[in-house]
Structures are given as structure tokens and as C-alpha cells.
Design an enzyme around this catalytic site. Sequence first.
Site, PDB file in Angstrom:
ATOM      1  N   ILE A 124       0.805  -1.219   0.000  1.00  0.00           N
ATOM      2  CA  ILE A 124       0.000   0.000   0.000  1.00  0.00           C
ATOM      3  C   ILE A 124       0.837   1.267   0.000  1.00  0.00           C
ATOM      4  O   ILE A 124       0.289   2.371  -0.043  1.00  0.00           O
ATOM      5  CB  ILE A 124      -0.956   0.029   1.212  1.00  0.00           C
ATOM      6  CG1 ILE A 124      -0.164  -0.084   2.522  1.00  0.00           C
ATOM      7  CG2 ILE A 124      -1.985  -1.084   1.109  1.00  0.00           C
ATOM      8  CD1 ILE A 124      -1.019   0.033   3.770  1.00  0.00           C
ATOM      9  N   GLY A 125       2.144   1.146   0.034  1.00  0.00           N
ATOM     10  CA  GLY A 125       2.988   2.340   0.023  1.00  0.00           C
ATOM     11  C   GLY A 125       4.430   1.994  -0.247  1.00  0.00           C
ATOM     12  O   GLY A 125       4.886   0.887   0.033  1.00  0.00           O
ATOM     13  N   GLY A 127       8.456   4.049  -0.449  1.00  0.00           N
ATOM     14  CA  GLY A 127       9.267   5.249  -0.341  1.00  0.00           C
ATOM     15  C   GLY A 127      10.720   4.936  -0.587  1.00  0.00           C
ATOM     16  O   GLY A 127      11.087   3.819  -0.961  1.00  0.00           O
ATOM     17  N   THR A 128      11.557   5.941  -0.381  1.00  0.00           N
ATOM     18  CA  THR A 128      12.984   5.770  -0.621  1.00  0.00           C
ATOM     19  C   THR A 128      13.596   4.770   0.344  1.00  0.00           C
ATOM     20  O   THR A 128      14.496   4.020  -0.018  1.00  0.00           O
ATOM     21  CB  THR A 128      13.689   7.131  -0.479  1.00  0.00           C
ATOM     22  OG1 THR A 128      13.052   8.075  -1.343  1.00  0.00           O
ATOM     23  CG2 THR A 128      15.158   7.027  -0.859  1.00  0.00           C
ATOM     24  N   TYR A 129      13.098   4.738   1.573  1.00  0.00           N
ATOM     25  CA  TYR A 129      13.718   3.908   2.596  1.00  0.00           C
ATOM     26  C   TYR A 129      12.837   2.767   3.083  1.00  0.00           C
ATOM     27  O   TYR A 129      13.281   1.967   3.901  1.00  0.00           O
ATOM     28  CB  TYR A 129      14.095   4.771   3.807  1.00  0.00           C
ATOM     29  CG  TYR A 129      14.925   5.973   3.456  1.00  0.00           C
ATOM     30  CD1 TYR A 129      16.259   5.834   3.108  1.00  0.00           C
ATOM     31  CD2 TYR A 129      14.372   7.246   3.451  1.00  0.00           C
ATOM     32  CE1 TYR A 129      17.026   6.935   2.776  1.00  0.00           C
ATOM     33  CE2 TYR A 129      15.135   8.355   3.123  1.00  0.00           C
ATOM     34  CZ  TYR A 129      16.460   8.193   2.787  1.00  0.00           C
ATOM     35  OH  TYR A 129      17.214   9.288   2.451  1.00  0.00           O
ATOM     36  N   LYS A 147       5.336  -1.603   8.116  1.00  0.00           N
ATOM     37  CA  LYS A 147       6.321  -0.776   7.422  1.00  0.00           C
ATOM     38  C   LYS A 147       7.673  -1.464   7.503  1.00  0.00           C
ATOM     39  O   LYS A 147       8.258  -1.583   8.575  1.00  0.00           O
ATOM     40  CB  LYS A 147       6.394   0.620   8.049  1.00  0.00           C
ATOM     41  CG  LYS A 147       7.429   1.528   7.395  1.00  0.00           C
ATOM     42  CD  LYS A 147       7.427   2.909   8.027  1.00  0.00           C
ATOM     43  CE  LYS A 147       8.458   3.821   7.385  1.00  0.00           C
ATOM     44  NZ  LYS A 147       8.462   5.174   7.980  1.00  0.00           N
ATOM     45  N   ASP A 242       8.510  16.248   7.187  1.00  0.00           N
ATOM     46  CA  ASP A 242       8.036  15.738   5.895  1.00  0.00           C
ATOM     47  C   ASP A 242       6.513  15.722   5.846  1.00  0.00           C
ATOM     48  O   ASP A 242       5.896  14.718   5.469  1.00  0.00           O
ATOM     49  CB  ASP A 242       8.582  14.342   5.623  1.00  0.00           C
ATOM     50  CG  ASP A 242       8.467  13.956   4.142  1.00  0.00           C
ATOM     51  OD1 ASP A 242       8.298  14.871   3.302  1.00  0.00           O
ATOM     52  OD2 ASP A 242       8.536  12.752   3.822  1.00  0.00           O
TER      53      ASP A 242
END
Length: 572
Positions: A124-125, A127-129, A147, A242
Site C-alpha cells: 500500500i505504500g 518510499g525511498t527507505y 512498514k 516531511d
Amino acid sequence: MGCVFGREAATTTTAEAKQAKSSKASSGVVVVGESSVTKSNGVIADDVEKKKNEEANGDKERKSSKGDRRRSTKPNPRLSNPSKHWRGEQVAAGWPSWLSDACGEALNGWVPRKADTFEKIDKIGQGTYSNVYKAKDMLTGKIVALKKVRFDNLEPESVKFMAREILVLRRLDHPNVVKLEGLVTSRMSCSLYLVFQYMDHDLAGLASSPVVKFSESEVKCLMRQLISGLEHCHSRGVLHRDIKGSNLLIDDGGVLKIADFGLATIFDPNHKRPMTSRVVTLWYRAPELLLGATDYGVGIDLWSAGCILAELLAGRPIMPGRTEVEQLHKIYKLCGSPSEDYWKKGKFTHGAIYKPREPYKRSIRETFKDFPPSSLPLIDALLSIEPEDRQTASAALKSEFFTSEPYACEPADLPKYPPSKEIDAKRRDEETRRQRAASKAQGDGARKNRHRDRSNRALPAPEANAELQSNVDRRRLITHANAKSKSEKFPPPHQDGGAMGVPLGASQHIDPTFIPRDMVPSFTSSSFNFSKDEPPTQVQTWSGPLGHPITGVSRKKKDNTKSSKGKRAVVA
């Protein structure tokens, strides 16, 4: 019950000791070392002898958890070296030693979960990290968000960066801040999962949906929750660094929670220290960060909140820059250029480069003249060039925007929408691209008018954090060398002059380079209509000539731009 007298061990024979032991056992007395203690009331029989021993040996008594009194002849390891004690307990509980060393007391009271106790359902997501998954907790049956934090090795810098999010989240406890519910670790690999409550929406996904249009009271409800969450973070000494739509999660009950504290840091306004300026997604980045400031505070989060507020009212991002130079240019045109005092007192590493040649006039009230009147003072304050003029989150909650009619609705009164996240919008756009490519491959060369709406607008991607620049560059080089990879390829920020690029795992609907360089959004009544009698009108979108994906200029003028290739962009 009779008195119990102590006896001298040197004058007592073995037979007498056995006889005394049996007689005391029958009368409810237990012998402990040289002392006898009754089970019924814990009375110490040889207090006099103990006092003499204490005077002779200098020993101190301490009371144990069971209520007995015992003498301590050795230093307590818990008191002499608490960090070692915690680390030992944590490792014994199953925590990896590298995580225990990095997080310290933050792990106290927790037990690590095993990966096989969760079942992944969907991604569902990204990112860079990190990657985020929807998963099911097999022990409770609850749907959660996992996560997965990615780091290449156990280098101290990588582990410290990863552990910082855990330390920050353990400081926070607020209805509008996501709560860390647990950790999933592995002793054999450098992998770590953070367990959170699952949220059905994020603000970026809802805002990009063509069927969603927020009313003024709904905008107030969302913004009140956002600023309340920021107020809590700042009061606990946490900068998020952020704030953007995809990091604002919303559940089915309309409750908004600030998420993704991967770039967050702990700060003390009374003891400032240098911090990196390479934080906050470009479209929501405060001007002092763009100028290279390393001494900043809560103002950077409040600037981002001001961008979110104006975006919700306008129906689209208000300053969609592609590079740091262009982003500053857009800020100057909307918010005015900084004063001379600003340049003198600010310690900016890029100040001489980005200082405009001619001053710009502030035009927020003129640009947003069709916004609700009560919103203008708050937007004007949050988007102040001077960080001090943005005030605080507490002051923002007391502004006219939240104290005037129509009042903010309750979270439960927000409309119910199907699950929508930024990654869903990205998938829709990718499917549209695939269909276009398939049609082109079949020989369909006929030009078709492209219907553009809010679902196709570009979304920014976060730039790399300077604190882990080496690791990010390594990933970029690996991605660039892998010809089969579907990831976007881009140069490191320090090699492309701070260009935004398309970072790894970025979520966006169209390539920002397709937006003409000189395009400046105009916010008229077509962007936000708050009339009670007329329905909201359609949001205006750009339909001009498309820029070449590499040069960023119109295809028709491609041949005429070769002479200007390589020229440096200058803020006029």
C-alpha cells in the site's frame, strides 16, 4: 507466640542444630542463614546481632520485593550499570543486540514479534527507505500496516537512522499521531517491520480522486486535526520534517493521523544544534531549507501545513516546482522575496546563489482572493517568509479560520469514500500509460485529446535525506545498472544541482517535467467555489503543449533549443 533467640554458631553442635531446626519448624519458624524469621509476621529474631555486624562490616540493608530484609555485600548491577542490565534483558527477550544498542530504553516493556505471525495482503505504500504493506495479524485477526525499513547493512549510521523513528514514536501519544503498536525483527538479517494501525485513506489519494471535493467545513476538520497533531509533536520536542498529503492518513471514522516519522528528529529550542536542510518534499519545503539553513525549528512544519491548507481549498498543489531553483522562484512570486535583514541575519549556504535580482511583491491575498475570507489570515501567516512570523501550532488553532462559521465538522461526519491512497492513484496512471503504449504499438497513430483531471496531476517525490546520502547514491547506481528494473533512474541531488528528479519509489501521476517551465497556476473562482447556492465548479487543469521528458520544452521547439542546452537556471 514466644520470643525466638539467636544463637552462636561456634558453640552449637550439629545435633543441637538439628534439634533446634525441628522444634522451630513445628512452631512456624524458618532459619535463614544466621537469622530466624517467622513466616507469619516476618519478625527478625536477631536484630541486635545484625546491628553489631553492620557496625563491624559497614554493610547496608535493603528491602527486597518479597519484603525480607537481606544484607548486600556486592554492588547492585542494576544500579551501577543500568544500560547493561537493560541490554541483557532485551537480548534475553529476543531483541537483536544491534537494535537494543540503538534504541536503548525505547524497547523496554515490549516483546519482539515474529514475521510468521503476520500475513501480507497487499502493498500500500513505497518510499525511498521503506515499503508499507497491508497485513493480517494471525494472533488477533486484526488488519494492520507493516512498514518494512530497508537498510543495506549494520553500519552505525544506517542503524541510527532506522532507530530514530522508533525513539521518536515512543515519545508521542495523541489521537492525531499514528501510534507504533509493535516491532517485527529478525536475528539473522538486517530487516525490521514497524507495526501500525491500518488506515484506509491518505490525504493525497483522496485529494487526487476526481469524485472527491472537500467543503469548507470538511477542510477545517482535516486541518484542525493536522495542526493539533503538530502541536503535540512540537510540545514533545519533535520536528516531523516531511508533512505532505501522503503522510496524512485517514481512517473510516474520519480521524486524521500524522504518519511516517522517518525524517523526524528531536530538537530543543533552548539548545540548538545543526540539522540537515535536505528534508521535506520539495513542494512543501520552507524557503529557509531551500537556502541551506541548518538552524531551524517548528516553522518548517507550519510552512508545510500552510501549503496543505491552500492545496485543499484550491484543489491542487499551489507551488509544484521541479527543481530547487524553480521552487524558490514560485515561492518568491507568491510570498514575496525576503527582505535585506533576512539575508543578513540568516546563515544560508546558498543565499548568494538564490537571491533574486529584483524584489518580488507578496501576492497571497490577490492570488487566493476567491478562498473563504477567514482562511486568508491563516494562510498568510503560515506562508510567511520569516519563520518567526508563522508563530506556533497553538496560535494557528486559535485563528479566525477555526473560530468562524461554518465551523469544522466532526471527523465522523466526513463523507465515506472507498479506500484511496497515493499508490492507488499511481497504479491508475500506470495502467493508463500501458493502455496508451499498447494502442500505439497497434498502429493507432491518431491524435486523441487527453482528458486531464485532478487524478492525473503530478505528485512530488521526497528528496534523499543527506544523513544517508551514501546509501541512497548506492541504491541509485544499482538501479541505473539494472536494465530490467522498473524503478525510475535519476542522478544524486549533489550531482544534478539539487534537481528534484524522480527518486526511487516515488509516487507521482505524471512526470513533473511535462509541466511547462513558466506555468504559474492561477487560483480563481473555478479553483474553489464556496457559494451555498451553486455547486463547486470543475478545477482548471493545464492542457498546453507537453514538454519533452528530457529537455522539458515543447516538442515543436525541440530543434531550436540545442544552443541553450547546459545554461544555468537563474531566478529573475
